[in-house]
Motif scaffolding. Structure first.
Motif, PDB file in Angstrom:
ATOM      1  N   ARG A 196       0.798  -1.221   0.000  1.00 32.38           N
ATOM      2  CA  ARG A 196       0.000   0.000   0.000  1.00 32.38           C
ATOM      3  C   ARG A 196       0.833   1.275   0.000  1.00 32.38           C
ATOM      4  O   ARG A 196       0.311   2.358  -0.271  1.00 32.38           O
ATOM      5  N   GLY A 197       2.072   1.172   0.323  1.00 33.06           N
ATOM      6  CA  GLY A 197       2.914   2.357   0.283  1.00 33.06           C
ATOM      7  C   GLY A 197       2.821   3.178   1.541  1.00 33.06           C
ATOM      8  O   GLY A 197       1.967   2.942   2.392  1.00 33.06           O
ATOM      9  N   VAL A 198       3.710   4.110   1.637  1.00 34.27           N
ATOM     10  CA  VAL A 198       3.820   4.882   2.861  1.00 34.27           C
ATOM     11  C   VAL A 198       3.167   6.255   2.749  1.00 34.27           C
ATOM     12  O   VAL A 198       2.570   6.744   3.687  1.00 34.27           O
ATOM     13  N   THR A 199       3.290   6.836   1.594  1.00 35.43           N
ATOM     14  CA  THR A 199       2.787   8.202   1.451  1.00 35.43           C
ATOM     15  C   THR A 199       1.267   8.226   1.325  1.00 35.43           C
ATOM     16  O   THR A 199       0.645   7.249   0.910  1.00 35.43           O
ATOM     17  N   THR A 200       0.697   9.355   1.681  1.00 32.41           N
ATOM     18  CA  THR A 200      -0.750   9.494   1.588  1.00 32.41           C
ATOM     19  C   THR A 200      -1.133  10.290   0.346  1.00 32.41           C
ATOM     20  O   THR A 200      -2.299  10.538   0.111  1.00 32.41           O
ATOM     21  N   ASN A 202      -2.057  11.555  -3.361  1.00 33.36           N
ATOM     22  CA  ASN A 202      -2.839  10.992  -4.463  1.00 33.36           C
ATOM     23  C   ASN A 202      -3.634   9.770  -4.053  1.00 33.36           C
ATOM     24  O   ASN A 202      -3.670   8.774  -4.735  1.00 33.36           O
ATOM     25  N   ARG A 203      -4.233   9.834  -2.910  1.00 35.44           N
ATOM     26  CA  ARG A 203      -4.887   8.648  -2.420  1.00 35.44           C
ATOM     27  C   ARG A 203      -6.047   9.056  -1.520  1.00 35.44           C
ATOM     28  O   ARG A 203      -5.894   9.907  -0.659  1.00 35.44           O
ATOM     29  N   ARG A 204      -7.192   8.485  -1.752  1.00 37.26           N
ATOM     30  CA  ARG A 204      -8.256   8.739  -0.779  1.00 37.26           C
ATOM     31  C   ARG A 204      -7.987   7.818   0.399  1.00 37.26           C
ATOM     32  O   ARG A 204      -8.013   6.599   0.279  1.00 37.26           O
ATOM     33  N   GLY A 206      -8.021   5.416   2.667  1.00 37.27           N
ATOM     34  CA  GLY A 206      -8.604   4.259   3.331  1.00 37.27           C
ATOM     35  C   GLY A 206      -7.572   3.718   4.303  1.00 37.27           C
ATOM     36  O   GLY A 206      -7.696   2.629   4.819  1.00 37.27           O
ATOM     37  N   LEU A 207      -6.546   4.508   4.512  1.00 38.54           N
ATOM     38  CA  LEU A 207      -5.446   4.030   5.358  1.00 38.54           C
ATOM     39  C   LEU A 207      -5.590   4.484   6.795  1.00 38.54           C
ATOM     40  O   LEU A 207      -5.002   3.910   7.702  1.00 38.54           O
TER      41      LEU A 207
END
Lengths: 222, 222
Positions: A196-200, A202-204, A206-207
């Motif tokens: 899922r990657g670390v950065t937030t 470009n992402r809505r 859900g993390l």
DNA sequence: GTCTATAAATAGATAGAC
DNA sequence: GTCTATCTATTTATAGAC
């Protein structure tokens, strides 16, 4: 003491000493002493020091067959459960290396000296992990579930996280530990990072729910 | 040959041999032979084999000071350029380990034997990397740029990818190489994976442009 | 500075008594 | 099966000539 049992006992102590001090760094006298027998006994069961080493290799390489990754993650792969595939694999490796820290050390000594054990492990295990994980990632790329990136780089990255973490735990044990974390948590975190990657960006996110996940994530620290 | 120069020459060969076969696995005779002098010459410059080892440690530990990570990524950290921070750090480590593969092997031998070099490297270098990278990640979390996750886990993951890759290149070199990739590409890919993740889920793909990036990403393979 | 020769300690391995 | 005693080769380290 019966022959077979004594033999196994010497073998056991030899494994420990070889793993701690390497092949050339361990004397047959030390092994005998540790096993509580005379040096002559060691040479009764193993004609040469090399043969003793070979016996260890065989024993370890044999038990290495059991650590067949296909078996463990096969179902996860079948149902394309990315999380389970990587997390299971990581947990398996971390647990194995924790239960039998000698093996990793032995392997490392062997790799440094370019001995048989490392070569066999490479051929019988590492190669296969790279092949089938690579295949799996390729498959998931075709599914559109993973980005276009060389699959082997992903494998290398993930194996790197896991093995390096194991190695740190084994080599710098106890006092000097920088990162205290259970194997379960480590396997999950590494899988999270990979998938899922670390950065937030470009992402809505859900993390955010992850942050309030099951158990304390902030507690584990140096 | 002048004293200082001969001394350095012996030292150089000793480093190579120790790194290849370990401390106990290397004889003073071999070192002398490799340096093209008699054994007596070795003991003229270094009273004991241990002292020779210590001299190597000092030399290597000293040159280790130059690899100060603060210096290299300081500007990147200052302008909060995540990509540059990690990529620069990775490239630095990969390059260093490629140029001086002996050091990593020496370090590993030292770690396995729990010798001084490994301890010093740990204290002087590893600890600092974990501390300042951890701080940086914490900062970026406060900025809202990174998800809530134990920072040291992220450091461990990234260092794991990079160091494990280096180690593979150094130990399994040549023929057995599973993954052929330049240091630049590796540093970039690992940074990509860490910062942006592998999956495309829940993300408007600004990643597709990566696939058509500067140079062939599919070419590198086993 | 450099070598040959050699001492002293330790390593791997064997013999032979019990 | 187990030990003590011992052999042989190697390894670290030194002496002393050039």
């Amino acid at each position: 003491m019966a022959g077979g049992e004594r033999r196994r006992q010497i073998l056991r102590l030899a494994v420990r000493l070889f793993s701690q001090r390497g092949f050339r760094g361990t004397t047959t006298k030390e092994i005998a002493l540790a096993a509580g027998v005379s040096e002559a006994m060691v040479f009764r069961h193993f004609a040469t020091k090399e043969e003793l080493y070979s016996a260890i290799i065989d024993h370890k390489a044999c038990s290495g067959d059991e650590r067949d990754p296909y078996q463990l993650v096969a179902e996860a792969i079948a149902r394309k459960d990315d999380r389970a595939v990587f997390e299971q694999l990581a947990l398996d490796a971390l647990t194995q290396n924790e239960c039998d820290p000698d093996f990793q050390r032995l392997l490392l000594h062997s790799a440094l000296e370019d001995h048989k054990l490392a070569q066999m492990f490479w051929e019988k295990f590492v190669r296969r992990v790279y092949a089938f994980l690579g295949d799996y990632i390729r498959q998931r790329q075709r599914d559109g579930a993973m980005i276009q990136i060389e699959p082997l780089v992903v494998v290398r990255a993930f194996v790197g996280m896991v093995i390096h973490h194991s190695l740190n735990n084994n080599l710098w044990d106890r006092k000097r530990r920088l990162l205290k974390i259970s194997n379960q948590d480590a396997a999950r975190e590494f899988t999270d990072i990979l998938l899922r990657g670390v950065t937030t960006t470009n992402r809505r996110n859900g993390l955010s729910k992850k942050a309030t996940g099951k158990n304390s994530r902030k507690k584990s620290s140096r």
